[in-house]
Scaffold this motif. Structure first.
Motif, PDB file in Angstrom:
ATOM      1  N   LEU A  22      33.488  37.880  35.333  1.00 44.85           N
ATOM      2  CA  LEU A  22      32.652  38.426  36.142  1.00 44.85           C
ATOM      3  C   LEU A  22      31.755  37.491  36.747  1.00 44.85           C
ATOM      4  N   LYS A  23      31.787  36.144  36.194  1.00 42.49           N
ATOM      5  CA  LYS A  23      31.093  34.973  36.647  1.00 42.49           C
ATOM      6  C   LYS A  23      31.891  34.502  37.918  1.00 42.49           C
ATOM      7  N   GLU A  24      33.098  34.588  37.860  1.00 40.19           N
ATOM      8  CA  GLU A  24      34.142  33.903  39.007  1.00 40.19           C
ATOM      9  C   GLU A  24      34.017  35.007  40.077  1.00 40.19           C
ATOM     10  N   GLU A  37      21.411  38.774  48.434  1.00 36.27           N
ATOM     11  CA  GLU A  37      22.230  39.604  49.072  1.00 36.27           C
ATOM     12  C   GLU A  37      23.263  40.582  48.379  1.00 36.27           C
ATOM     13  N   VAL A  38      23.754  40.116  47.168  1.00 35.51           N
ATOM     14  CA  VAL A  38      24.579  40.439  46.259  1.00 35.51           C
ATOM     15  C   VAL A  38      24.259  41.240  45.058  1.00 35.51           C
ATOM     16  N   SER A  39      24.544  42.540  45.071  1.00 34.13           N
ATOM     17  CA  SER A  39      24.314  43.443  43.999  1.00 34.13           C
ATOM     18  C   SER A  39      25.134  43.534  43.035  1.00 34.13           C
ATOM     19  N   LEU A  40      24.834  44.167  41.735  1.00 32.59           N
ATOM     20  CA  LEU A  40      25.706  44.269  40.564  1.00 32.59           C
ATOM     21  C   LEU A  40      27.013  45.135  41.013  1.00 32.59           C
ATOM     22  N   ASP A  41      26.685  46.145  42.211  1.00 26.42           N
ATOM     23  CA  ASP A  41      27.800  46.801  42.316  1.00 26.42           C
ATOM     24  C   ASP A  41      28.839  45.988  42.979  1.00 26.42           C
ATOM     25  N   ALA A  46      34.181  43.348  43.206  1.00 27.70           N
ATOM     26  CA  ALA A  46      34.946  42.255  43.276  1.00 27.70           C
ATOM     27  C   ALA A  46      35.896  41.805  42.160  1.00 27.70           C
ATOM     28  N   ALA A  47      35.210  42.468  41.034  1.00 29.36           N
ATOM     29  CA  ALA A  47      35.905  41.886  39.762  1.00 29.36           C
ATOM     30  C   ALA A  47      37.025  43.214  39.302  1.00 29.36           C
ATOM     31  N   GLY A  48      36.926  44.332  39.991  1.00 29.34           N
ATOM     32  CA  GLY A  48      37.502  45.583  39.584  1.00 29.34           C
ATOM     33  C   GLY A  48      37.353  46.298  38.371  1.00 29.34           C
ATOM     34  N   VAL A  49      35.938  46.400  38.245  1.00 30.25           N
ATOM     35  CA  VAL A  49      35.503  46.909  37.154  1.00 30.25           C
ATOM     36  C   VAL A  49      34.394  47.782  37.557  1.00 30.25           C
ATOM     37  N   SER A  50      33.779  48.687  36.495  1.00 33.56           N
ATOM     38  CA  SER A  50      32.769  49.442  36.643  1.00 33.56           C
ATOM     39  C   SER A  50      31.293  48.655  36.482  1.00 33.56           C
ATOM     40  N   ARG A  51      30.156  49.281  37.144  1.00 31.32           N
ATOM     41  CA  ARG A  51      29.090  48.771  36.897  1.00 31.32           C
ATOM     42  C   ARG A  51      28.374  48.687  35.572  1.00 31.32           C
ATOM     43  N   PRO A  52      28.676  49.944  34.797  1.00 34.72           N
ATOM     44  CA  PRO A  52      28.454  49.914  33.297  1.00 34.72           C
ATOM     45  C   PRO A  52      28.939  48.923  32.519  1.00 34.72           C
ATOM     46  N   LEU A  53      30.345  48.250  32.912  1.00 33.94           N
ATOM     47  CA  LEU A  53      30.976  47.170  32.002  1.00 33.94           C
ATOM     48  C   LEU A  53      30.219  45.781  32.539  1.00 33.94           C
ATOM     49  N   VAL A  54      29.717  45.796  33.729  1.00 33.76           N
ATOM     50  CA  VAL A  54      29.090  44.522  34.212  1.00 33.76           C
ATOM     51  C   VAL A  54      27.622  44.511  33.097  1.00 33.76           C
ATOM     52  N   TYR A  55      27.029  45.410  33.011  1.00 31.96           N
ATOM     53  CA  TYR A  55      25.855  45.577  32.256  1.00 31.96           C
ATOM     54  C   TYR A  55      26.275  45.165  30.500  1.00 31.96           C
TER      55      TYR A  55
END
Length: 242
Positions: A22-24, A37-41, A46-55
């Motif tokens: 996720l950091k990369e 200008e960059v959102s969690l979405d 970019a990481a190919g995952v869901s927003r809840p997984l980022v959280y």
């Protein structure tokens, strides 16, 4: 009967691997867009995952992810100046600058946002991370100068002023559409360091000793020799000032 389509193999990542992924992804976005200008979405996509997984891995949301990504970038920048204490000083500085400027070139807009501030996610913590990079770079350079005893304020100021000029030159280089070429910019910055070190030598015994030690290892066909040959004709008319 039609065979079912093969499913893509899925490998569960460890916490450390997922956070690194996720950091990369965040850094890849910060390389071309300012952090605000960059959102969690965007990061999730970019990481190919869901927003809840980022959280799940960064419960503090964008701020926590930004600081973690910035810390990763800072770790890389800090290592740029970690050069073995061998050979002429100008060659060591050139090697360090090659790595530093390559990072600037690769991260582009993200590097500008990182140094210029103004981002909605900028905090005292992010500012401290950037300042730590500057302090680490200064420590590496002072170590290369091989000063005996505690470093005095004049020599520390000389080094820190040069680091500030490297940052400023990097930002201007990006603003000038990456001109001049990187190798020319690198050589110019190395020459500027030697010039300010020599200027400081007139006021500071430590700087004078650092100059003597450094010049003893330089070669006529190296950056210091090139600088001397280009500058001496310019200042030769100043003999009446002596």
């Amino acid at each position: 009967m039609t065979s079912p389509a093969p499913t893509r193999a899925y490998r569960r990542l460890s916490v450390e691997e997922r956070q690194r992924q996720l950091k990369e992804a965040a850094l890849s976005l910060f390389a071309v867009r300012a952090p605000d200008e960059v959102s969690l979405d965007d990061v999730a996509e970019a990481a190919g995952v869901s927003r809840p997984l980022v959280y799940r891995y960064f419960p503090g949301g964008k701020q926590q992810l930004y600081e973690a990504a910035l810390r990763s970038a800072a770790d890389e920048l800090e290592q740029c100046f970690a050069e073995p204490p061998e050979g002429p000083l100008t060659r060591r500085l050139a090697n360090a600058l090659d790595r530093y400027l390559a990072f600037v070139d690769q991260h582009d807009a993200g590097f500008s946002a990182l140094l210029q501030g103004g981002s909605v996610v900028e905090t005292s913590r992010t500012t401290a991370i950037v300042d730590e990079v500057r302090r680490t770079a200064a420590e590496h350079i002072l170590a290369h100068l091989e000063v005996v005893g505690a470093t005095g304020p004049r020599l520390r100021m000389t080094v820190r002023m040069w680091i500030t000029s490297v940052e400023a030159a990097s930002l201007i280089w990006l603003d000038e559409e990456k001109q001049p070429p990187l190798d020319e910019l690198r050589d110019w910055l190395v020459e500027q360091f030697m010039a300010v070190l020599v200027a400081s030598a007139g006021r500071d015994p430590q700087a004078a000793e650092a100059v003597r030690v450094a010049l003893a290892l330089e070669r006529p066909d190296g950056p210091a020799g090139s600088l001397a040959r280009s500058v001496l004709p310019v200042v030769s008319d100043a003999a009446h000032l002596l």
